[in-house]
Structure formats: structure tokens, C-alpha cells
Scaffold this motif. Structure first.
Motif, PDB file in Angstrom:
ATOM      1  N   LYS A 167       0.840  -1.200   0.000  1.00 28.69           N
ATOM      2  CA  LYS A 167       0.000   0.000   0.000  1.00 28.69           C
ATOM      3  C   LYS A 167       0.875   1.250   0.000  1.00 28.69           C
ATOM      4  O   LYS A 167       1.746   1.415   0.850  1.00 28.69           O
ATOM      5  N   ASP A 168       0.616   2.128  -0.966  1.00 30.73           N
ATOM      6  CA  ASP A 168       1.394   3.359  -1.103  1.00 30.73           C
ATOM      7  C   ASP A 168       0.979   4.371  -0.032  1.00 30.73           C
ATOM      8  O   ASP A 168      -0.187   4.756   0.068  1.00 30.73           O
ATOM      9  N   THR A 169       1.933   4.801   0.776  1.00 36.14           N
ATOM     10  CA  THR A 169       1.680   5.819   1.804  1.00 36.14           C
ATOM     11  C   THR A 169       2.648   6.992   1.653  1.00 36.14           C
ATOM     12  O   THR A 169       2.957   7.675   2.638  1.00 36.14           O
ATOM     13  N   THR A 170       3.129   7.209   0.428  1.00 37.28           N
ATOM     14  CA  THR A 170       4.129   8.263   0.203  1.00 37.28           C
ATOM     15  C   THR A 170       3.559   9.638   0.504  1.00 37.28           C
ATOM     16  O   THR A 170       4.230  10.501   1.062  1.00 37.28           O
ATOM     17  N   GLY A 171       2.312   9.887   0.089  1.00 35.42           N
ATOM     18  CA  GLY A 171       1.660  11.143   0.428  1.00 35.42           C
ATOM     19  C   GLY A 171       2.033  12.308  -0.467  1.00 35.42           C
ATOM     20  O   GLY A 171       1.885  13.466  -0.062  1.00 35.42           O
ATOM     21  N   ASP A 172       2.509  12.041  -1.697  1.00 35.66           N
ATOM     22  CA  ASP A 172       2.795  13.137  -2.621  1.00 35.66           C
ATOM     23  C   ASP A 172       1.635  13.282  -3.598  1.00 35.66           C
ATOM     24  O   ASP A 172       0.540  12.779  -3.360  1.00 35.66           O
ATOM     25  N   GLU A 173       1.880  13.969  -4.726  1.00 37.96           N
ATOM     26  CA  GLU A 173       0.792  14.215  -5.678  1.00 37.96           C
ATOM     27  C   GLU A 173       0.350  12.941  -6.387  1.00 37.96           C
ATOM     28  O   GLU A 173      -0.721  12.894  -6.984  1.00 37.96           O
ATOM     29  N   GLU A 174       1.159  11.917  -6.338  1.00 39.39           N
ATOM     30  CA  GLU A 174       0.800  10.623  -6.931  1.00 39.39           C
ATOM     31  C   GLU A 174       0.190   9.715  -5.867  1.00 39.39           C
ATOM     32  O   GLU A 174       0.383   9.921  -4.670  1.00 39.39           O
ATOM     33  N   ASP A 175      -0.504   8.705  -6.326  1.00 42.04           N
ATOM     34  CA  ASP A 175      -1.005   7.683  -5.422  1.00 42.04           C
ATOM     35  C   ASP A 175      -1.047   6.368  -6.186  1.00 42.04           C
ATOM     36  O   ASP A 175      -1.849   6.192  -7.105  1.00 42.04           O
ATOM     37  N   TRP A 176      -0.169   5.465  -5.821  1.00 37.84           N
ATOM     38  CA  TRP A 176      -0.121   4.170  -6.488  1.00 37.84           C
ATOM     39  C   TRP A 176      -1.151   3.196  -5.915  1.00 37.84           C
ATOM     40  O   TRP A 176      -1.236   2.057  -6.384  1.00 37.84           O
ATOM     41  N   GLY A 177      -1.880   3.616  -4.899  1.00 38.03           N
ATOM     42  CA  GLY A 177      -2.919   2.758  -4.343  1.00 38.03           C
ATOM     43  C   GLY A 177      -2.354   1.501  -3.714  1.00 38.03           C
ATOM     44  O   GLY A 177      -1.245   1.476  -3.178  1.00 38.03           O
ATOM     45  N   SER A 178      -3.125   0.435  -3.799  1.00 39.97           N
ATOM     46  CA  SER A 178      -2.722  -0.859  -3.239  1.00 39.97           C
ATOM     47  C   SER A 178      -2.474  -1.846  -4.356  1.00 39.97           C
ATOM     48  O   SER A 178      -3.153  -1.820  -5.389  1.00 39.97           O
ATOM     49  N   CYS A 179      -1.519  -2.717  -4.150  1.00 42.55           N
ATOM     50  CA  CYS A 179      -1.145  -3.721  -5.160  1.00 42.55           C
ATOM     51  C   CYS A 179      -1.123  -5.088  -4.502  1.00 42.55           C
ATOM     52  O   CYS A 179      -0.321  -5.340  -3.585  1.00 42.55           O
ATOM     53  N   ASP A 180      -2.012  -5.978  -4.927  1.00 39.76           N
ATOM     54  CA  ASP A 180      -2.030  -7.355  -4.432  1.00 39.76           C
ATOM     55  C   ASP A 180      -1.024  -8.194  -5.205  1.00 39.76           C
ATOM     56  O   ASP A 180      -0.992  -8.166  -6.437  1.00 39.76           O
ATOM     57  N   VAL A 181      -0.215  -8.929  -4.490  1.00 46.18           N
ATOM     58  CA  VAL A 181       0.844  -9.739  -5.096  1.00 46.18           C
ATOM     59  C   VAL A 181       0.643 -11.192  -4.692  1.00 46.18           C
ATOM     60  O   VAL A 181       0.550 -11.511  -3.497  1.00 46.18           O
ATOM     61  N   GLN A 182       0.583 -12.067  -5.687  1.00 43.75           N
ATOM     62  CA  GLN A 182       0.498 -13.498  -5.427  1.00 43.75           C
ATOM     63  C   GLN A 182       1.887 -14.032  -5.112  1.00 43.75           C
ATOM     64  O   GLN A 182       2.859 -13.713  -5.796  1.00 43.75           O
TER      65      GLN A 182
ATOM     66  N   PRO B 174       2.744  -1.263   4.150  1.00 42.25           N
ATOM     67  CA  PRO B 174       2.833   0.140   3.709  1.00 42.25           C
ATOM     68  C   PRO B 174       4.233   0.419   3.160  1.00 42.25           C
ATOM     69  O   PRO B 174       5.229  -0.097   3.692  1.00 42.25           O
ATOM     70  N   PHE B 175       4.311   1.227   2.110  1.00 41.91           N
ATOM     71  CA  PHE B 175       5.626   1.525   1.541  1.00 41.91           C
ATOM     72  C   PHE B 175       5.723   2.997   1.164  1.00 41.91           C
ATOM     73  O   PHE B 175       4.716   3.687   0.971  1.00 41.91           O
ATOM     74  N   LEU B 176       6.957   3.477   1.077  1.00 39.10           N
ATOM     75  CA  LEU B 176       7.274   4.823   0.612  1.00 39.10           C
ATOM     76  C   LEU B 176       8.061   4.707  -0.678  1.00 39.10           C
ATOM     77  O   LEU B 176       8.925   3.835  -0.816  1.00 39.10           O
ATOM     78  N   ARG B 177       7.745   5.587  -1.632  1.00 37.96           N
ATOM     79  CA  ARG B 177       8.496   5.649  -2.891  1.00 37.96           C
ATOM     80  C   ARG B 177       9.569   6.727  -2.801  1.00 37.96           C
ATOM     81  O   ARG B 177       9.335   7.805  -2.272  1.00 37.96           O
TER      82      ARG B 177
END
Length: 599
Positions: free
Chosen positions: A108-123, A191-194
Motif C-alpha cells: 500500500k502506497d503511503t508516500t503522500g505526494d501528488e501521486e497515489d499508487w494505491g494498493s497492489c495485491d501480489v500473489q 505500507p511503503f514509501l516511494r
């Protein structure tokens, strides 16, 4: 040290001994072994290139060694390039998912900038190394949000201290997904930061080979105007041995900051497929980059344009190198004010011209999207003249004037053409310019025309599409009755054979619907889901309808293929009239809420 490196070092030592003894036969044998047996490794590359040069210096008159050294240098360059390509391919390869002990984790993207990568489910699998699951996430999201030449390399996962970058893709070694989940109380959301700004990323840009998975240039992008020196490239090659001209480069070869220049971008609406960059041709070797210097004025007086500009004025600039200036065309005007401004900003009064390559145009904001001298994206606001220094406002620049920069070879080529101006982008393009034409079609109701070509359908709807076939070919006209706030009635009728000049569409007088009696074609109930209703002829793909729906600026907006209507949730009914050849010549679409009413 691996066996390959040990073998390479052994042969290298033999070669150095042969050089010292000036033993031609031994040196020849060692060089041949290096050429035939050794594969490029990054650890040895400096040694190899130094060895090649030393061989040429030690035996300057030996043609055999010179030939071997030349082929060895070529092999080293090819192997070095292939190693980089292999590294990049591996970086973008998604690992296969093991079938045992399957599991799903979420980033889950929690970077908080103008972008939002949302959530990514990974198998993933509980038993596989976590670094593989993390790589699967990293590749999936970069393919979705970033240019392949400039991906986001660095991420930080909370409470794990796990980072991933270009040189360290191992993440946490062989620690398994099961171990990582156990250390986090079986919490599966990470949660991750870019970190999108890293110095490693630009090494992707040096290899201008787009991967096969990257989408191609969209067919709706414009073809840029062709520089005169490029049109006469063959004549220039026949006339002289050294000269400057241009190289045609796909726009997608430029990553910008990694997130602007993408096939899926919506802004700006007008984009060219290629840009023309100045290069120097010489009697030997490939052409090399030869940029315009900023100490000279490269724009012909008749080509200098003062903001604001119209779309027609902007089109010939797209894809071409331009020069723009923050100094007024009349040096006497605002002279004292300008000199004081330059002094306050610490700018040399002579340095007021700048070079850029515009590739996109947004008529709604009057902004040119450009590549600057280092291939990054900058924006030029040409809504009005301006005189502040570009680098004082990051990314957004202004100017007093701008124009296409010309080479001396361009002037020579124009003289061959009798000084004929180069065709503009819209005239060169064999494709319909959907983004540009819609505003011309909405000048008056008499301009609400479109064209139906051979084998075209008319598509009606938003997410659910009705397809009308056997349409009368030629020019059609649309009209709407939007007096009623709850319903909307759109009629379309065939005007006659012919085609539409998209550069300057001619108005058509309103005519009565032709054909016989109205007959019901069909209806869609609850098919309109808070999206514009699109009636589109000549562009039989739903993806283009979705792109065109973004252009809906009123309740009924004409587009090159028909009309877009802003309506509330509900459905619509479709009725048609046919001529004696059973071709559809009139169409009526009526929107409604709830059940359809009889016509």
C-alpha cells in the motif's frame, strides 16, 4: 573469484608477458583466446580496453595484431551493451509464482505526494524468498506508473528496513515470506514509501531500446512537421560531406522524469509521435548530437511569434527544436526594467535565449510541454508574454517570443523548395487529430459534422455499446434538442458523399432527416453510468471512445466522429431511417430514466 574471471586473468597475464617480451606470436595467440574464449564481465572491462590499446601501441606496424585488436574492441563493446540489456531485462522480469502454499500480500502506497499508487495485491508462496514477492510488486507497479527508462527504484517498507534499488535487488537475501509475515504478526498489508528521485535511474536512458512489453506509440498522436533539412537529407548527402541535419526520434524514447511521457497520458491532449533533433553528419562514423548554442539567435525574423498563440500557430512547433527568449523583441522596450531584473537575479544580460523541444500542447491552459537540453520535461506558458528567468520558477517557464530554430542547412533546403514553408503537423499526419479537431467542430451548430468511411460502424453508448452497421458513407451532421433537463434527443443524418477537412472543417446548412419511416434499432437500459454518452462513427474502438469522452465540455459536444453528451444515469433508445439501398441515413438517440417510452 569465479572460474571465468580466473581464466580471463590468466590469459591477461600471458598477454602482458608477451607484450613485455615483444613476442608477436604469443601476443597474437593470447589476443585470439581473449576474442574467442572470454565473455565480457564488468570486473574486467577496464583491463580489456587498456589491453587492446596497449597491443596497438606495442606493435604499431603489425597488421595482424591491429586487426585482432579492432575486432576485440568491437566484441567488448557489444558484450558490454548486451550485459546491460540482460541486466535491464532481468530487472523487469516478473518471477513465476510457486504453486505450493499460495498466499497473497498487499503493498500500500503511503508516500503522500501528488501521486497515489494505491494498493497492489501480489500473489506469492509462503516458502519463496520475500525478495521475489517484493520484486513482483516492484515490477508490476513500475510497468503501470513509470517509463521503462526511468523507473522508481527505491522503496522502503515500514518496520522491515527492507529497501530495493538498482544494485541491490536481493532485498533480504533468502528470508521467506512465511518468516517476514511471522515477524509482523501475520499482517499481510505492507505500507511503503516511494523514492522517485534517485541518481541510479538515468543509466537506463543511455540504452534507447524500449522493451517489448511497453505499449507502442498511440495512433492518435500527431505526426510533427518535417524540418526542411530533413526533407532534403539525400540532397545534402550528395552535395556535401559534412553538414548538419536532423534525426527523427520517437517521443517515447525520452522518459522525462519517468511519469509524464507515457502512452497512457491524458495531459496534454495534443502530442506528437516523434521529435527532430539536430545532428552533425560527417564523412565517417554515425551522426552525433549537435545542439543549438544559446549565444546566437537561430530563429528567422518571420518565424518569431509573440504570445499568446493559437493552436494553428503552435502545431508547426511541435516536435521541432525551438528557441524562446525572456527579452522583448524590441530591445528598447522595458530596457531599464529588464536590466534591473537581470541584475537582481544575477543574470548576464546576454543570456536571455533558451532552447527546448516542444512535444505536447494543452489549449485549455496555453502550455507547451517541452524537452529541455538534458531531455527532462519543462513547461512553457505562452498564454501571455513574460520576462522572468526560466529557472526562477521550476518546471514552468514564460517568454516574450518563441519560434522554430533553423540550421543554415534549413535555409538551403528552403531555397531548393522556392522558400515554401514546411507543412504543419496536422497537414502531415495521415491520422485524424482527434484532440485538435473537436474545438473547431464546436464553433457553430453548422460545424457539427463528421465522416463515415468504408467498413465503419457507428458505436453508441459508454461502457455498453450498440453497433450500427451498413451506414451511408460520407459526411454526416449531428444536432441535439437539450431543452428538457431530464431527457436528451440527438439526431444524426447523412448529408452526402465526400470527406471532412479536419484542418478547417466547412460548415454545413441544416437539413431535414432523409430516409423512410423511423424504425426501432434497440435500446440500452441503465447503460449510462455517470459517464458521457458517446455516438461515434468511423472510429470503431471502445478505447478511443473513452479517450474522447474526456473532451466533453458541454451537454452536447461535437467530436470528429460524432457527438458526446453529458447525461445523468439512465438508458437510451435508438431509432434509424434507411434509404432505398437499405443503408442507414438518419439516426435518433433519446435518453431516458427508467423504462423506455414508445416513440
Amino acid at each position: 573469484m569465479s572460474d571465468d574471471i580466473a581464466l580471463a586473468q590468466s590469459i591477461l597475464n600471458e598477454l602482458l608477458r608477451a607484450f613485455e617480451a615483444r613476442d608477436v606470436q604469443a601476443a597474437t595467440t593470447s589476443l585470439e583466446r581473449i576474442r574467442d574464449e572470454i565473455k565480457y564481465t564488468s570486473e574486467m572491462v577496464i583491463h580489456w580496453f587498456c589491453t587492446v590499446e596497449q597491443g596497438r601501441i606495442t606493435f604499431p606496424d603489425n597488421e595482424t595484431i591491429a586487426t585482432i585488436c579492432s575486432s576485440l574492441a568491437g566484441k567488448l563493446r557489444a558484450d558490454q551493451r548486451q550485459a546491460k540489456l540482460d541486466l535491464i531485462e532481468d530487472w523487469w522480469t516478473i518471477p513465476d509464482v510457486p504453486t505450493t502454499n499460495p498466499s497473497t500480500i498487499t503493498f500500500k502506497d503511503t508516500t503522500g505526494d501528488e501521486e497515489d499508487w494505491g494498493s497492489c495485491d501480489v500473489q506469492t508462496s509462503l516458502d519463496e524468498p520475500f525478495r521475489l514477492a517484493f520484486k513482483r510488486f516492484r515490477v508490476q507497479q513500475n510497468k503501470k506508473y513509470r517509463h521503462p527508462f526511468l523507473p522508481c527504484l527505491d522503496f522502503e517498507l515500514y518496520n522491515l528496513g527492507v529497501t530495493d534499488n538498482f544494485t541491490d535487488v536481493a532485498c533480504k537475501g533468502d528470508v521467506t515470506v512465511r518468516d517476514v509475515l511471522a515477524s509482523r504478526g501475520d499482517e499481510t498489508v505492507f505500507p511503503f514509501l516511494r523514492n522517485s528521485f534517485n541518481s541510479h535511474a538515468r543509466q537506463h536512458s543511455c540504452i534507447r531500446v524500449l522493451p517489448s512489453w511497453f505499449p507502442p506509440t498511440p495512433s492518435t498522436w500527431l505526426t510533427p512537421s518535417i524540418p526542411p533539412a530533413y526533407r532534403h537529407l539525400d540532397a545534402l548527402k550528395a552535395d556535401r560531406t559534412s553538414f548538419r541535419s536532423y534525426l527523427k526520434v520517437p517521443l517515447l524514447n525520452f522518459p522525462g522524469t519517468g511519469k509524464e511521457i507515457l502512452p497512457s497520458m491524458k495531459t496534454p491532449p495534443l502530442v506528437v509521435s516523434d521529435v527532430y533533433l539536430p545532428v552533425q553528419f560527417r564523412p565517417y562514423g554515425p551522426p552525433y548530437s549537435s545542439t543549438f548554442d544559446i549565444d546566437s539567435d537561430h530563429v528567422r525574423p518571420q518565424d518569431k511569434l509573440i504570445p499568446p498563440l493559437t493552436t494553428e500557430q503552435v502545431l508547426p512547433l511541435l516536435g521541432r527544436v525551438i528557441e524562446f527568449s525572456i527579452a522583448p523583441l524590441d530591445p528598447a522596450s522595458e530596457g531599464r526594467k529588464r536590466r534591473k531584473l537581470y541584475k537582481d537575479l544575477g543574470i548576464d544580460d546576454r543570456l536571455h535565449n533558451f532552447i527546448a523541444t516542444p512535444w505536447g500542447w494543452d489549449p485549455s491552459t496555453a502550455c507547451l510541454y517541452c524537452l529541455d537540453r538534458v531531455d527532462t520535461v519543462c513547461i512553457l506558458d505562452i498564454s501571455k508574454p513574460g520576462s522572468y528567468a526560466p529557472f526562477c520558477v521550476p518546471m514552468v517557464n514564460v517568454c516574450q517570443w518563441l519560434g522554430v530554430a533553423s540550421l543554415p542547412e534549413d535555409q538551403w533546403a528552403l531555397e531548393q523548395d522556392g522558400n515554401a514553408p514546411a507543412p504543419a503537423a496536422s497537414a502531415v499526419s495521415a491520422k485524424v487529430d482527434y484532440g485538435l479537431s473537436w474545438n473547431r467542430l464546436n464553433q457553430t451548430s453548422e460545424h457539427h459534422i463528421f465522416e463515415v468511411k468504408n467498413d465503419s460502424d457507428i458505436l453508441i453508448g459508454d461502457t455498453h455499446l450498440l453497433s450500427l452497421k451498413n451506414i451511408a458513407l460520407g459526411v454526416w451532421m449531428s444536432a441535439s434538442n437539450d431543452d428538457n433537463e431530464d431527457t436528451l434527443c440527438v439526431t444524426m443524418h447523412w448529408v452526402g458523399e465526400g470527406s471532412v477537412n479536419w484542418t478547417n472543417p466547412s460548415p454545413v446548412a441544416h437539413q431535414d432527416e432523409s430516409g423512410g419511416e423511423w424504425e426501432s434499432f434497440g435500446a440500452c437500459s441503465d447503460a449510462i453510468d455517470s459517464e458521457p454518452l458517446t455516438i461515434e462513427g468511423g472510429v470503431p474502438t471502445a478505447s478511443i471512445l473513452e479517450e474522447l469522452s474526456d473532451l466533453c465540455t458541454s451537454r452536447c459536444t461535437a467530436i470528429p466522429g460524432g457527438v458526446i453528451c453529458a447525461v445523468d444515469d439512465g438508458g437510451y433508445s435508438v431509432h434509424v431511417k434507411r434509404n432505398s439501398d437499405n443503408r442507414v441515413v438518419s439516426i435518433k438517440i433519446k435518453t431516458y430514466e427508467g423504462e423506455d417510452e414508445d416513440e
